[in-house]
Design an enzyme around this catalytic site. Structure first.
Site, PDB file in Angstrom:
ATOM      1  N   SER A 283       0.880  -1.299   0.066  1.00  0.00           N
ATOM      2  CA  SER A 283      -0.189  -0.082  -0.020  1.00  0.00           C
ATOM      3  C   SER A 283       0.905   1.270  -0.193  1.00  0.00           C
ATOM      4  CB  SER A 283      -1.064   0.083   1.229  1.00  0.00           C
ATOM      5  OG  SER A 283      -0.183   0.110   2.493  1.00  0.00           O
TER       6      SER A 283
ATOM      7  N   ASP B 122       8.273  10.932  -9.660  1.00  0.00           N
ATOM      8  CA  ASP B 122       8.239  10.230  -8.312  1.00  0.00           C
ATOM      9  C   ASP B 122       9.357   9.111  -8.498  1.00  0.00           C
ATOM     10  OD1 ASP B 122       6.406   9.069  -5.717  1.00  0.00           O
ATOM     11  OD2 ASP B 122       7.964  10.287  -5.671  1.00  0.00           O
TER      12      ASP B 122
ATOM     13  N   LYS C 254      -4.205  -3.096  -8.406  1.00  0.00           N
ATOM     14  CA  LYS C 254      -4.155  -1.728  -7.746  1.00  0.00           C
ATOM     15  C   LYS C 254      -5.602  -0.963  -7.653  1.00  0.00           C
ATOM     16  CE  LYS C 254      -1.126   2.336  -7.310  1.00  0.00           C
ATOM     17  NZ  LYS C 254      -0.019   2.775  -7.946  1.00  0.00           N
TER      18      LYS C 254
END
Length: 802
Positions: free
Chosen positions: A85, A208, A108
């Protein structure tokens, strides 16, 4: 509370919940964060506490109505177990159950939020999730986790099915478990770059990139994950989804300076993040310690603080002693420069793409010169032209001419009977070097720097029994490396050349003395002042005993010893040697018209006169030297840049600040035109401009210029050198002028640490450090602790803060 702050609150909540329940509030109050954010996290903690211990047992965690659970079906897949998670999603291992075929996937879904979360946050997460699904559908690459299917549940929760990475662990964890050496880590990282480049090719910026978003499976292949906050560069493409979400969720530890400033991210932002990942992969620690910092402090650290070079970072990393030694032995200056270029704070000075970064890493692995390494325009040759072998021949002829000049002295000095055979061997050597640079083989244009580096690696192969020939070749190549400030590469060439030349020709032969002069220059550049002085003096004595006072090598030995004394502020000794060198030039080396040796002597004598405060004499000598250099090099050159910079110092000492700044800027422009990459000469030019910008009341420009100088100094000075702490002191001065006393103190403390490692710090450096320390300790907001540290670092004359 806006969605961005809500996400931060949830992230802090997760970190707090990782700690034992009795310690959570105390830990939270010890963290640096805005009061409003802290109050929100405390309320969430209190709410969690009232609900009991369900968060300690994830399967019992309350979830929104209709959220799929293990055992339930999502599309054609049955959820088997929750495996991960993150900030926006929950991932389940799942199996295909529609009997179409056997398939194991990772499903997901939107992460269940705390019931008290702002509804706007859920809307943001759904938008971002949809964005990820659209972007992943465009990508097919072995190093990107593939999207296999997608849709929404009956209750409207979006989901996507991705390739399941069997045994997948994060990039860092995989390398540590497998105990990969430096080369294996670099090869694996190159595959990561390949995946990022594929995304960039589709105009997708990940935004990211971090080790946790790079999984390596049991097959040893890395795969990029989590494109949740990725964005399209062609925002006009309707299929791309929103060009930019308002929810900021990049990971600060890996974010580029422009990202933490909330500026638009580009492909070079991903390159920066790759640089941080590579730094951590090699050094064992991240470049910045951001734990406990407020957002403003983290931003300042990322945007203004220079990380330690890789080899320094490894020495302080939490590694076993054997592993630390193993990594340190394999971390070269090339790797340090590659990482520094990828992480450059100025995005225009980073690699232009992930592919460029990977290509330079491949060059390093192959032992070839890397683009991140400083190079000199003086040592470039004609480019190969076009895609025809005729053009290749033109470039080859240019390199042959230069390398043949290097080797020429060796075979010309041989007796006539052996000269032809010597020439044949040298030519065969040159042709072999050139064949490795054929654009049909390498796919790139040839530079002389690359040809020389390739030549160094092949000398033993071509001349195993001819030290007389190899010594001259090594000297020419080693001297070139020294001129390009490639000190580590130059050292073995010059040391081996001296050994072979003394054995073959004797200690007093002119060929040996040329190598002595070159090796002395190398030791000077390495900061090994005592060795350099001993070599110069020994060379002078040898040449005098051999009656070589009229040979240029004797002139260079005397002149360069004078310059060494000058750099150590030993001006009386410098004047003696330089005047002796000028007399030698006038008696044995005078030429009609401008002469570089003469101009350099005048420039050095002008510097000595300046130090003695003989300003009129100094100015006259500088102007005469400048006129000669301008005739010799109308487009400018390194020596002219030095004269312009020294004239700036003279103007500064005479109170002409505006005139000094103009000269410094003129000097810097020449330096940057001559040296295409990092170079000590550019460091000096940047530092001079930064100091004068402080004096003229331009602190922002001074800080930016000094930061660039300090970063370059960290890259080029891989061994102790007085210019390194001097540059850090200039950075401290600029930061202090900008009002950042804390950062100035950090820079000055580091400067003192570097100065302590010098064999013989020049008095002018010591005085400069003391002067900046005095200003720092009297500045508003100066830290008493920093002043005390400066005292203990050796700045005894720096007063404590009143």
């Amino acid at each position: 509370m806006n969605p961005s702050t809500e996400m931060q609150a949830l992230q802090w909540l997760e970190r707090a919940l990782e700690r034992p329940a009795p310690d959570r509030l105390a830990w939270l109050h010890a963290q640096s964060m805005p009061d409003g954010l802290r109050r929100r996290v405390v309320r969430l903690l209190e709410s969690e506490s009232s609900l009991g211990d369900f968060l300690e047992h994830p399967p019992a965690m309350p979830v929104p109505d209709g959220f799929p659970q293990p055992g339930e079906r999502v599309g054609p897949f049955q959820l088997a177990a929750r495996i991960d998670s993150g900030g926006m999603g929950v991932v389940h291992l799942a199996h295909r159950v529609d009997r179409a075929y056997e398939q194991q996937v990772a499903v997901k879904l939107i992460r269940p939020l705390h019931p008290g979360a702002d509804p706007a946050l859920l809307a943001q997460l759904v938008t971002r999730f949809e964005n990820e699904r659209l972007l992943l559908a465009r990508l097919t690459h072995p190093n990107i986790a593939r999207i296999l299917d997608g849709g929404s549940t009956a209750s409207g929760i979006p989901w996507l099915a991705m390739e399941y990475v069997e045994g997948g662990v994060s990039l860092i964890e995989y390398c540590e478990r497998a105990a990969l050496d430096v080369a294996a880590r670099v090869r694996l990282f190159c595959k990561v770059c390949d995946g990022v480049q594929e995304a960039h090719r589709h105009l997708i910026v990940h935004r990211d990139l971090k080790p946790e978003n790079i999984l390596v499976g049991t097959d040893g292949e890395p795969r990029l994950l989590d494109f949740g906050i990725a964005r399209m560069l062609d925002a006009g493409d309707a299929a791309a989804g929103p060009a930019l979400t308002t929810l900021t969720a990049m990971t600060p530890a890996y974010a580029s300076p422009e990202q933490v400033r909330r500026q638009p991210a580009t492909t070079r932002s991903d390159v920066y993040s790759l640089g941080v990942v590579l730094y951590q992969l090699l050094a064992g620690v991240r470049p910045y310690a951001l734990e406990g910092l407020s957002p403003a402090e983290a931003e300042r650290t990322i945007c203004h603080t220079q990380p330690r070079p890789l080899r320094q970072a490894v020495s302080a990393a939490p590694l076993a002693a054997s592993e630390r030694r193993r990594r340190s032995a394999r971390l070269s200056s090339d790797l340090e420069r590659i990482v520094a270029k990828a992480m450059h704070k100025d995005l225009d000075r980073r690699y232009g793409s992930a592919q460029e970064l990977a290509d330079d890493l491949h060059r390093h692995l192959q032992g070839r010169p890397v683009l991140a390494h400083p190079d000199s325009a003086w040592y470039r040759t004609t480019k190969f032209v076009g895609r025809h072998r005729a053009g290749t021949a033109l470039g080859a002829l240019a390199v042959v001419a230069v390398l043949a000049a290097t080797a020429g002295a060796a075979w010309q000095a041989r007796k006539a009977a052996g000269a032809a055979e010597d020439m044949r061997q040298v030519n065969a050597f040159l042709l072999d070097v050139l064949s490795t640079s054929d654009p049909y083989e390498s796919g790139a244009e040839l530079t002389l720097s690359q040809a020389l580096d390739a030549a160094a690696a092949r000398i033993d192969q071509h001349f195993p029994d001819r030290p007389d020939l190899s010594a001259e070749l090594r000297f020419g190549i080693g001297y070139s490396m020294l001129s390009r400030f490639r000190l580590e590469q130059a050292a073995p060439q010059l040391e081996r050349a001296l050994h072979d030349s003394q054995r073959m020709f004797g200690a007093a032969d002119v060929r040996t003395l040329r190598i002595v002069e070159g090796l002395a220059g190398l030791r000077h550049a390495q900061g090994r002042i005592g060795e350099a002085e001993a070599l110069y003096r020994d060379g002078i004595a040898r040449s005098e005993r051999a009656g070589l006072q009229h040979d240029p090598v004797h002139l260079y030995l005397v002149s360069n010893l004078g310059m060494l004394y000058m750099t150590q502020d030993r001006y009386e000794e410098a004047a003696t040697m330089l005047e002796r060198a000028l007399a030698l030039w006038q008696s044995a080396h005078r030429r009609a018209g401008p002469d570089a040796d003469h101009a350099n002597l005048l420039s050095n004598l002008a510097q000595v006169a300046h130090a003695r405060e003989q300003y009129a004499q100094s100015d006259a000598l500088y102007r005469q030297a400048q006129a000669e250099f301008e005739q010799l090099h109308p487009q400018g050159g390194p020596d002219l840049a030095i004269v312009l910079g020294n004239r700036g110092m003279l103007a500064e000492d005479q109170g002409d600040v505006a005139g000094a700044l103009a000269l410094y800027r003129q000097s810097l422009a020449v330096r940057e035109r001559v040296f295409s990459g990092d170079h000590p000469s550019v460091v000096v030019g940047l530092s001079n401009v930064a100091r004068l910008l402080v004096a003229t009341g331009e602190p922002a420009g001074a800080a930016a210029t000094a930061t660039r100088a300090a970063a370059m100094a960290d890259r080029v000075y891989t061994s102790p050198h007085s210019r390194h702490p001097s540059t850090l002191a200039t950075l401290a001065e600029a930061l202090l002028a900008e009002g950042d006393a804390a950062a100035a103190g950090d820079a000055l403390l580091r400067a003192h640490g570097l100065a302590a490692g010098l064999e013989a710090p020049p008095p002018s450096l010591t005085a400069y450090l003391q002067r900046i320390g005095d200003r720092l300790c009297h500045a508003p907001g100066a830290a008493v602790a920093a002043c005390a540290q400066l005292h203990s670092a050796g700045a005894a004359a720096v007063p404590a803060q009143p």
